[in-house]
Design a protein around this motif. Structure first.
Motif, PDB file in Angstrom:
ATOM      1  N   ASN A  22       0.841  -1.202   0.000  1.00 41.27           N
ATOM      2  CA  ASN A  22       0.000   0.000   0.000  1.00 41.27           C
ATOM      3  C   ASN A  22       0.867   1.239   0.000  1.00 41.27           C
ATOM      4  O   ASN A  22       1.794   1.351   0.804  1.00 41.27           O
ATOM      5  CB  ASN A  22      -0.860  -0.026   1.277  1.00 41.27           C
ATOM      6  N   LYS A  23       0.580   2.145  -0.914  1.00 38.39           N
ATOM      7  CA  LYS A  23       1.164   3.484  -0.827  1.00 38.39           C
ATOM      8  C   LYS A  23      -0.031   4.401  -0.595  1.00 38.39           C
ATOM      9  O   LYS A  23      -0.847   4.603  -1.505  1.00 38.39           O
ATOM     10  CB  LYS A  23       1.895   3.848  -2.131  1.00 38.39           C
ATOM     11  N   ALA A  24      -0.125   4.875   0.641  1.00 42.24           N
ATOM     12  CA  ALA A  24      -1.298   5.676   1.013  1.00 42.24           C
ATOM     13  C   ALA A  24      -1.307   6.982   0.222  1.00 42.24           C
ATOM     14  O   ALA A  24      -0.273   7.407  -0.310  1.00 42.24           O
ATOM     15  CB  ALA A  24      -1.278   5.940   2.514  1.00 42.24           C
TER      16      ALA A  24
ATOM     17  N   PHE B 108      -1.045  -5.898  -5.383  1.00 45.32           N
ATOM     18  CA  PHE B 108      -1.077  -7.227  -4.755  1.00 45.32           C
ATOM     19  C   PHE B 108      -0.056  -8.122  -5.439  1.00 45.32           C
ATOM     20  O   PHE B 108      -0.039  -8.229  -6.668  1.00 45.32           O
ATOM     21  CB  PHE B 108      -2.472  -7.837  -4.912  1.00 45.32           C
ATOM     22  N   SER B 109       0.795  -8.760  -4.641  1.00 45.67           N
ATOM     23  CA  SER B 109       1.817  -9.618  -5.232  1.00 45.67           C
ATOM     24  C   SER B 109       1.678 -11.035  -4.703  1.00 45.67           C
ATOM     25  O   SER B 109       1.562 -11.242  -3.490  1.00 45.67           O
ATOM     26  CB  SER B 109       3.194  -9.052  -4.853  1.00 45.67           C
ATOM     27  N   ALA B 110       1.688 -12.003  -5.628  1.00 44.96           N
ATOM     28  CA  ALA B 110       1.672 -13.423  -5.244  1.00 44.96           C
ATOM     29  C   ALA B 110       2.911 -14.080  -5.826  1.00 44.96           C
ATOM     30  O   ALA B 110       3.214 -13.895  -7.007  1.00 44.96           O
ATOM     31  CB  ALA B 110       0.413 -14.108  -5.774  1.00 44.96           C
TER      32      ALA B 110
ATOM     33  N   ARG C 101      -4.143   7.025  -3.579  1.00 38.45           N
ATOM     34  CA  ARG C 101      -3.582   5.797  -3.011  1.00 38.45           C
ATOM     35  C   ARG C 101      -3.199   4.812  -4.126  1.00 38.45           C
ATOM     36  O   ARG C 101      -3.797   4.807  -5.198  1.00 38.45           O
ATOM     37  CB  ARG C 101      -4.653   5.143  -2.137  1.00 38.45           C
ATOM     38  N   ARG C 102      -2.218   3.991  -3.860  1.00 36.80           N
ATOM     39  CA  ARG C 102      -1.869   2.917  -4.810  1.00 36.80           C
ATOM     40  C   ARG C 102      -1.725   1.596  -4.074  1.00 36.80           C
ATOM     41  O   ARG C 102      -0.773   1.395  -3.344  1.00 36.80           O
ATOM     42  CB  ARG C 102      -0.559   3.246  -5.538  1.00 36.80           C
ATOM     43  N   LEU C 103      -2.696   0.706  -4.310  1.00 34.75           N
ATOM     44  CA  LEU C 103      -2.617  -0.644  -3.742  1.00 34.75           C
ATOM     45  C   LEU C 103      -2.153  -1.604  -4.827  1.00 34.75           C
ATOM     46  O   LEU C 103      -2.663  -1.568  -5.956  1.00 34.75           O
ATOM     47  CB  LEU C 103      -3.994  -1.134  -3.291  1.00 34.75           C
TER      48      LEU C 103
ATOM     49  N   GLU D  53       9.161   4.871  -0.727  1.00 32.21           N
ATOM     50  CA  GLU D  53       9.843   4.358  -1.903  1.00 32.21           C
ATOM     51  C   GLU D  53      10.402   2.972  -1.559  1.00 32.21           C
ATOM     52  O   GLU D  53      10.911   2.785  -0.468  1.00 32.21           O
ATOM     53  CB  GLU D  53      10.994   5.323  -2.157  1.00 32.21           C
ATOM     54  N   ILE D  54      10.298   2.049  -2.487  1.00 30.23           N
ATOM     55  CA  ILE D  54      10.940   0.734  -2.304  1.00 30.23           C
ATOM     56  C   ILE D  54      12.122   0.707  -3.269  1.00 30.23           C
ATOM     57  O   ILE D  54      11.937   0.858  -4.474  1.00 30.23           O
ATOM     58  CB  ILE D  54       9.944  -0.415  -2.613  1.00 30.23           C
ATOM     59  N   PRO D  55      13.356   0.545  -2.730  1.00 28.86           N
ATOM     60  CA  PRO D  55      14.546   0.666  -3.589  1.00 28.86           C
ATOM     61  C   PRO D  55      14.750  -0.584  -4.455  1.00 28.86           C
ATOM     62  O   PRO D  55      14.062  -1.603  -4.270  1.00 28.86           O
ATOM     63  CB  PRO D  55      15.680   0.798  -2.568  1.00 28.86           C
ATOM     64  N   TRP D  56      15.731  -0.526  -5.360  1.00 30.70           N
ATOM     65  CA  TRP D  56      16.050  -1.678  -6.210  1.00 30.70           C
ATOM     66  C   TRP D  56      16.255  -2.913  -5.348  1.00 30.70           C
ATOM     67  O   TRP D  56      17.053  -2.882  -4.401  1.00 30.70           O
ATOM     68  CB  TRP D  56      17.329  -1.432  -7.017  1.00 30.70           C
ATOM     69  N   HIS D  57      15.561  -3.970  -5.662  1.00 23.75           N
ATOM     70  CA  HIS D  57      15.728  -5.213  -4.900  1.00 23.75           C
ATOM     71  C   HIS D  57      15.390  -6.411  -5.761  1.00 23.75           C
ATOM     72  O   HIS D  57      14.856  -6.266  -6.870  1.00 23.75           O
ATOM     73  CB  HIS D  57      14.863  -5.193  -3.632  1.00 23.75           C
ATOM     74  N   GLN D  58      15.739  -7.583  -5.213  1.00 24.57           N
ATOM     75  CA  GLN D  58      15.369  -8.856  -5.819  1.00 24.57           C
ATOM     76  C   GLN D  58      14.576  -9.640  -4.778  1.00 24.57           C
ATOM     77  O   GLN D  58      14.817  -9.489  -3.574  1.00 24.57           O
ATOM     78  CB  GLN D  58      16.624  -9.651  -6.200  1.00 24.57           C
TER      79      GLN D  58
ATOM     80  N   VAL E 262       3.363 -12.696  -9.668  1.00 26.14           N
ATOM     81  CA  VAL E 262       2.407 -11.876 -10.419  1.00 26.14           C
ATOM     82  C   VAL E 262       2.000 -10.726  -9.518  1.00 26.14           C
ATOM     83  O   VAL E 262       1.594 -10.941  -8.365  1.00 26.14           O
ATOM     84  CB  VAL E 262       1.175 -12.698 -10.852  1.00 26.14           C
ATOM     85  N   TRP E 263       2.157  -9.515 -10.045  1.00 24.04           N
ATOM     86  CA  TRP E 263       1.796  -8.302  -9.313  1.00 24.04           C
ATOM     87  C   TRP E 263       0.572  -7.709 -10.006  1.00 24.04           C
ATOM     88  O   TRP E 263       0.585  -7.534 -11.234  1.00 24.04           O
ATOM     89  CB  TRP E 263       2.975  -7.333  -9.363  1.00 24.04           C
ATOM     90  N   THR E 264      -0.458  -7.421  -9.230  1.00 25.71           N
ATOM     91  CA  THR E 264      -1.708  -6.912  -9.811  1.00 25.71           C
ATOM     92  C   THR E 264      -2.056  -5.574  -9.180  1.00 25.71           C
ATOM     93  O   THR E 264      -2.072  -5.448  -7.943  1.00 25.71           O
ATOM     94  CB  THR E 264      -2.854  -7.933  -9.574  1.00 25.71           C
TER      95      THR E 264
HETATM   96  O1  LIG Z   1       4.131  -2.865  -4.878  1.00 21.27           O
HETATM   97  C1  LIG Z   1       5.225  -2.306  -4.835  1.00 21.27           C
HETATM   98  O2  LIG Z   1       5.347  -1.104  -4.821  1.00 21.27           O
HETATM   99  C2  LIG Z   1       6.493  -3.099  -4.797  1.00 21.27           C
HETATM  100  C3  LIG Z   1       6.299  -4.547  -5.066  1.00 21.27           C
HETATM  101  C4  LIG Z   1       7.564  -5.286  -4.905  1.00 21.27           C
HETATM  102  O3  LIG Z   1       8.612  -4.721  -4.803  1.00 21.27           O
HETATM  103  C5  LIG Z   1       7.560  -6.722  -4.842  1.00 21.27           C
HETATM  104  O4  LIG Z   1       6.530  -7.337  -5.108  1.00 21.27           O
HETATM  105  O5  LIG Z   1       8.619  -7.277  -4.527  1.00 21.27           O
END
Ligand SMILES: O=C(O)CCC(=O)C(=O)O
Length: 251
Positions: free
Chosen positions: A117-119, A226-228, A222-224, A125-130, A146-148
């Protein structure tokens, strides 16, 4: 309908692929309503994980291990959403099933199901990651997420960004997670960033090793998301500090 072969070819080459719209307006409304109800405590499930967002704007300051802290729309993460009926249906969304099955033959398990959630005030901010490495406590690195988008995620509104092809380089550190700053600089990640703005209801397929990040939302909306993360049943939990996890069975 997702063009499974085209999506997989792009995901293999670039580490991510747009899948188009997979949710109807009604499904979207139900999921947004449920995400809010969970944050506000109107619906609750034992075992759900919550993390409030940082008040400083830096995700590293987000409090850890506190769980639900009372009604608030400022939770950064809601996890273990397989415990929730509406999100469980999204994990098993029929439009996504042929794609997930094409990538993971046999029984499919779930590593994690999260709302990020980004209210409206901006979020963090979420930085570069794996999304792999020792931190994940698995016998093999997972590869399929899958990110929705549950809300629109426009260019300045917290969309995902990728370094195309970065998954080919393997893990940036054995631990995984945030990519060390020196490597971000030497690989010129910021210059190579490809933003992927999407509308609510659209999904993106991600390789767990592709470098990705997301900024704050600067639109006042807002930005929601969802990641599975899906796993083959051959992948085992190898953590030793707690009992090994049993993964939720998707199909
Ligand atoms: O939803 C986001 O902003 C980041 C999602 C993400 O980094 C992840 O799924 O690993």
């Amino acid at each position: 309908m997702i063009d499974v072969a085209a999506a997989i070819a792009e995901y293999r080459a670039r580490g991510f692929a747009r899948l188009g719209r997979v949710l109807s307006d009604v499904e979207l409304d139900d999921l947004r309503e449920r995400a809010e109800a969970l944050m506000l405590g109107r619906v609750s499930w034992p075992g759900l994980f919550f993390q409030l967002d940082a008040t400083t704007g830096d995700y590293r300051d987000a409090p850890l291990g506190l769980g639900w802290q009372g009604p608030s729309l400022h939770y950064r993460k809601l996890e273990k959403l397989e415990l929730d009926d509406r999100f469980r249906a999204l994990i098993r969304q029929p439009a996504l099933e042929p794609l997930v099955r094409a990538l993971i033959p046999g029984r499919v398990r779930l590593y994690r199901a999260i709302v990020f959630n980004k209210a409206a005030a901006g979020g963090t901010e979420i930085p570069w990651h794996q999304d792999a490495g020792r931190l994940w406590g698995l016998s093999e690195d997972p590869e399929v997420q899958v990110w929705t988008a549950l809300d629109d995620a426009p260019l300045d509104g917290g969309c995902l960004e990728f370094v195309p092809g970065s998954h080919h380089g393997g893990l940036a550190s054995p631990l995984g997670g945030v990519v060390p700053e020196a490597l971000v600089a030497s690989r010129e990640a910021d210059a190579k960033a490809v933003p992927v703005p999407v509308k609510a209801g659209e999904s993106v397929l991600l390789h767990n090793l592709v470098w990705h990040r997301s900024g704050k939302t600067r639109t006042g909306q807002r930005r929601l998301g969802f990641s599975a993360c899906y796993l083959s049943e051959a992948v085992r939990c190898v953590r030793t500090k707690k009992a090994a996890r049993q993964f939720f069975e998707v199909y």
